[in-house]
Each structure stands twice: as C-alpha cells, then as structure tokens.
Scaffold this motif. Structure first.
Motif, short mmCIF file in Angstrom:
data_model
loop_
_atom_site.label_atom_id
_atom_site.label_comp_id
_atom_site.label_asym_id
_atom_site.label_seq_id
_atom_site.Cartn_x
_atom_site.Cartn_y
_atom_site.Cartn_z
N MET A 177 16.20 7.76 13.78
CA MET A 177 15.24 7.79 12.68
C MET A 177 15.85 7.26 11.40
N THR A 178 17.14 7.45 11.22
CA THR A 178 17.85 6.89 10.06
C THR A 178 19.09 6.17 10.54
N SER A 179 19.45 5.12 9.80
CA SER A 179 20.65 4.37 10.15
C SER A 179 21.87 5.04 9.55
N LEU A 180 22.92 5.19 10.35
CA LEU A 180 24.15 5.78 9.86
C LEU A 180 25.12 4.71 9.39
N LEU A 181 24.74 3.43 9.52
CA LEU A 181 25.61 2.35 9.09
C LEU A 181 25.52 2.17 7.59
N PRO A 182 26.64 2.07 6.88
CA PRO A 182 26.59 1.89 5.43
C PRO A 182 26.04 0.53 5.07
N ASP A 183 25.28 0.47 3.99
CA ASP A 183 24.77 -0.79 3.49
C ASP A 183 25.83 -1.50 2.67
N SER A 184 25.79 -2.82 2.69
CA SER A 184 26.70 -3.60 1.85
C SER A 184 26.12 -3.65 0.44
N ALA A 185 26.80 -3.02 -0.49
CA ALA A 185 26.26 -2.87 -1.84
C ALA A 185 26.93 -3.85 -2.80
N PRO A 186 26.17 -4.38 -3.76
CA PRO A 186 26.78 -5.22 -4.79
C PRO A 186 27.67 -4.39 -5.70
N GLY A 187 28.57 -5.06 -6.43
CA GLY A 187 29.44 -4.36 -7.36
C GLY A 187 28.75 -4.11 -8.68
N PHE A 188 29.35 -3.24 -9.51
CA PHE A 188 28.74 -2.90 -10.79
C PHE A 188 28.89 -4.02 -11.82
N ASP A 189 29.57 -5.13 -11.44
CA ASP A 189 29.53 -6.30 -12.29
C ASP A 189 28.19 -7.02 -12.18
N GLN A 190 27.36 -6.55 -11.24
CA GLN A 190 25.98 -7.04 -11.08
C GLN A 190 25.03 -5.84 -11.16
N PRO A 191 24.88 -5.24 -12.34
CA PRO A 191 24.14 -3.97 -12.42
C PRO A 191 22.68 -4.08 -12.01
N ILE A 192 22.02 -5.21 -12.27
CA ILE A 192 20.62 -5.34 -11.87
C ILE A 192 20.51 -5.39 -10.35
N ALA A 193 21.48 -6.05 -9.72
CA ALA A 193 21.51 -6.07 -8.26
C ALA A 193 21.76 -4.68 -7.69
N VAL A 194 22.58 -3.87 -8.37
CA VAL A 194 22.81 -2.50 -7.94
C VAL A 194 21.51 -1.70 -7.99
N LEU A 195 20.75 -1.88 -9.07
CA LEU A 195 19.47 -1.17 -9.19
C LEU A 195 18.51 -1.60 -8.07
N LYS A 196 18.49 -2.90 -7.77
CA LYS A 196 17.64 -3.37 -6.65
C LYS A 196 18.12 -2.78 -5.33
N HIS A 197 19.42 -2.69 -5.16
CA HIS A 197 19.97 -2.09 -3.94
C HIS A 197 19.55 -0.62 -3.82
N CYS A 198 19.51 0.08 -4.94
CA CYS A 198 19.01 1.47 -4.95
C CYS A 198 17.56 1.50 -4.46
N HIS A 199 16.75 0.56 -4.92
CA HIS A 199 15.36 0.49 -4.46
C HIS A 199 15.30 0.29 -2.95
N ASP A 200 16.16 -0.57 -2.43
CA ASP A 200 16.16 -0.80 -0.98
C ASP A 200 16.48 0.49 -0.23
N LYS A 201 17.42 1.27 -0.76
CA LYS A 201 17.77 2.54 -0.11
C LYS A 201 16.63 3.54 -0.24
N ILE A 202 15.93 3.51 -1.37
CA ILE A 202 14.76 4.38 -1.53
C ILE A 202 13.71 4.04 -0.48
N ARG A 203 13.48 2.75 -0.26
CA ARG A 203 12.48 2.34 0.73
C ARG A 203 12.86 2.83 2.13
N LYS A 204 14.15 2.81 2.45
CA LYS A 204 14.59 3.32 3.75
C LYS A 204 14.32 4.81 3.88
#
Length: 396
Positions: A1-28
């Motif tokens: 039901m949930t994936s146990l594999l970690p997602d590849s996350a952008p670094g905090f030198d790309q803060p807007i990409a980090v926020l988008k990555h958070c949205h992707d995790k919310i959708r999951k």
C-alpha cells in the motif's frame, strides 16, 4: 500500500524544488489514504493497514507542519517583500487563501488522525470516506494553486542569494546543518540574536494604547507573522504561584482584550481568586513584543453565546465534553465523553454555563521593539485615575 523505498530528494540549494518534492510526497500519502478506504472493509486492521495508517500519520504529523511553516514563515513573506505590480496584487489575493487553507486542512487532519490512531493500534477499522475526500480535495486544490502560481513566481523573482536564504531557513527548521550535527548541541548561553529591523520613539506611537496595538497588529498581519493572534495569559491564584499558557485573542477594542475558555480551568479558578492577569504578544518576525496588564472580568452571557455558536459544531461539542485541566484516565475515555455529548446534543449543542469569555481591561501596556546590542526601545502606557493615559519611555 505504501512504498518503503526512499525518494530521491533535491538539495536545499533548490528550495522551490524541495517544496515541490514535499507536494509529491503529500500526493503519495493521499493515495495511501484512499487505498485504505478500499482495503479496510475487506482486510480490516491487518498488518498492511496498520503500517499504512502509521505512515500517513508520520508524514502529516511531522513533515507536513514543517512544509506549511516553510510557506507561512519564509516563502510568502519573502515574496511579499520582493514583488510589485500585478505580482503583488496576485500575492495579496492568494496569500490569505493559502493561510486559510492551511488552517482548514489542519482541522480536517485532526479528525482523520483520530481515526487513524485506532486503525494503527488495531482497535477500529473505521475511516470516513467523506472526511478523506474532503481532506484530499482540499490538499489537491491547494497544491495546484501553489505549483501553478506561487512556485513559478518565486523562481522568476528570487535571486540566487534569496534562494540561498530560503534554503537555509528550511534547513534550520529541520535541524539540518553543521550546528545540528555537533555533539552536545548548542549552549543556551550562545543562543543570541541581535535585533535591528526597526526603532520605536515616543513620536512613533499613538496617543491611546489600543490604537497603537491595532496599528502593530495590522502590521503583523500584513507581514504574515505566524499566528499573530496568539498570546500568553499569565494568572496567579491564592497560593501566589504564577502560571501561563497560550490562547488566541478573539476581540480587542477600547473595552479590553477578549478570549474564550472554560471557566473551571486552572486559569478560570485563578482568575476567580485573583482577577488580574498579564498578556504577552511576541512577534519575532518583526522583533516586537506587547505586554498588557490589567483586571479581568467575564464577558456578558450574550457575548459568550454569540462567539460559541459561531464556532464549528465539533468545537462546541469539545467545550462541553472536556473538563479542562482535570485529570482523566485515558484518551479513550476523553473520546467516549465526546461521543456521549455528541449523541445527546442532537447536532445542536448548547453553550455550557462553565464556558465563556474573559475580557482584560488594560491598566498598563508596553510596546517593545528590539534594537541592536540589547539596547531596546520600550514605550509604556499607564492608565491614570481620570481615565487618560500617561506615555513614557523606560530603559531596556
């Protein structure tokens, strides 16, 4: 039901990409919630259901509040300070909506979280499809708005230096970085911030303290300070021992500063013994404090009624079900009390006599503006016998 594999996350030198990555995790996690709706009627609270419930809880109890704070405390204020023209108008329209959505999603999550608690411990397989649908729809619309307007605006407007500042703020919030990795942490004596954003002179302040408070409160709202309406209330009972807690102010005007609570709570009992209190507002983003001292009285029953019936029904029920500050054996007993009150109310709870408003009538009000080298500005208003106010500067 949930994936146990970690997602590849952008670094905090790309803060807007980090926020988008958070949205992707919310959708999951939202997908997991919807999967639970079909899984539970067939399999009950089996190991997969319990694991899924715990995963959703972990994300929305820990990661989601950090994501909201990134937006409320850093992204939106930085955009507000950087935009102009049509961008500024768009932000003025969207920012209050985003903050209101955060608040509503937090309330909706509280309801779902209590259901997931029981699924996670195997005591109940109930999960409301209506609650899940409302929560998921709100988050989806919220994320689409941010990804369609806010994120592109930030990427277009922010300089590299601003992106770095945003990323560093997000890292600090998560305790990421060299300071967080040091063994033993940071000595409290070393936690020192030098202020210097603004100043406060006698000429800057208005003649009446409530008018001056209204001016500062409006500025805190415009600066999108996190919960500018939150205040500490300090009370003292007959034993002379002070206690304090955070409550939300609901009204202020020339008659005083008003909040609502249980009259039988600790603060209610102390105010019955000693009707004097002190309020404290702290707005760190503006480096400001407001201290208010005075006598407290109960609001009129009709005022308490008006506010009580303006609250969500679930909040009305909670005010009846909870004997605030009194011991109870377990969370389960609290929830049983709530269920009993809900069943007895018929959907129309009545304000209990033990719940209502308090109004502090100010006698002393201090406005504190942080300054460099701890040489702060402090302007104090003191109520005089004839009803006028004396204003003076006091030393830091």
């Amino acid at each position: 039901m949930t994936s146990l594999l970690p997602d590849s996350a952008p670094g905090f030198d790309q803060p807007i990409a980090v926020l988008k990555h958070c949205h992707d995790k919310i959708r999951k996690q939202l997908n997991t919630l919807n999967s639970l709706l079909t899984h539970l009627p067939v399999h009950g609270t089996d190991a997969a259901a319990r694991q899924a419930a715990q995963a959703v809880q972990k994300y929305f109890n820990q990661a989601a509040p950090l994501h909201h704070a990134d937006e409320e405390q850093d992204l939106l204020p930085m955009l507000a300070a950087s935009t102009g023209g049509s961008d500024a108008e768009t932000l003025r329209r969207l920012a209050p909506e985003i903050l209101a959505q955060h608040e509503q999603m937090d309330l909706d999550w509280h309801i779902i979280n209590s259901q997931l608690d029981k699924i996670a411990n195997g005591s109940s397989a109930y999960l409301s499809s209506a609650d899940v649908a409302r929560f998921c729809a709100a988050y989806q619309a919220h994320m689409e708005s941010e990804e369609g307007v806010i994120a592109p605006m930030a990427k277009r407007i922010f300089s590299q230096a601003q992106m770095q500042l945003l990323g560093e703020a997000m890292k600090r919030r998560r305790n990421i970085g060299p300071a967080a990795a040091q063994a033993g942490g940071i000595a409290l004596a070393d936690l020192r911030l030098d202020y210097g954003r603004a100043s406060l002179s006698e000429e800057d302040t208005l003649g009446e303290p409530v008018a001056q408070f209204a001016k500062w409160f409006s500025e805190a709202m415009k600066a999108q300070v996190n919960e500018p309406n939150a205040m500490s209330v300090a009370t003292v009972g007959n034993d002379g021992r002070p206690s304090s807690r955070i409550v939300l102010i609901k009204q202020y005007d020339e008659s005083g500063f008003t909040w609502y609570t249980n009259y039988e709570s600790q603060k209610g009992r102390q105010l019955a013994q000693n009707p004097y209190a002190a309020l404290l507002f702290f707005w760190p983003e503006l480096e400001r404090q407001v201290r208010i001292e005075g006598r407290v009285e109960r609001t009129a029953p009709e005022e308490s009624d008006k506010y009580y019936y303006s609250r969500p029904v679930k909040s009305q029920l909670a005010a009846i079900a909870s004997r605030q500050s009194q011991p109870i054996a377990s969370r389960a007993e609290m929830e049983a009390n709530y269920a009993a009150v809900e069943a007895a109310s018929g959907g129309k709870p009545q304000r209990p006599a033990h719940w209502g408003g308090y109004r502090l009538k100010p006698e002393r009000v201090e406005f504190w503006q942080g300054r460099q080298s701890r040489f702060h500005d402090r302007i104090v208003y003191t109520l005089q016998a004839d009803g006028s106010w004396r204003k003076e500067r006091i030393q830091p």
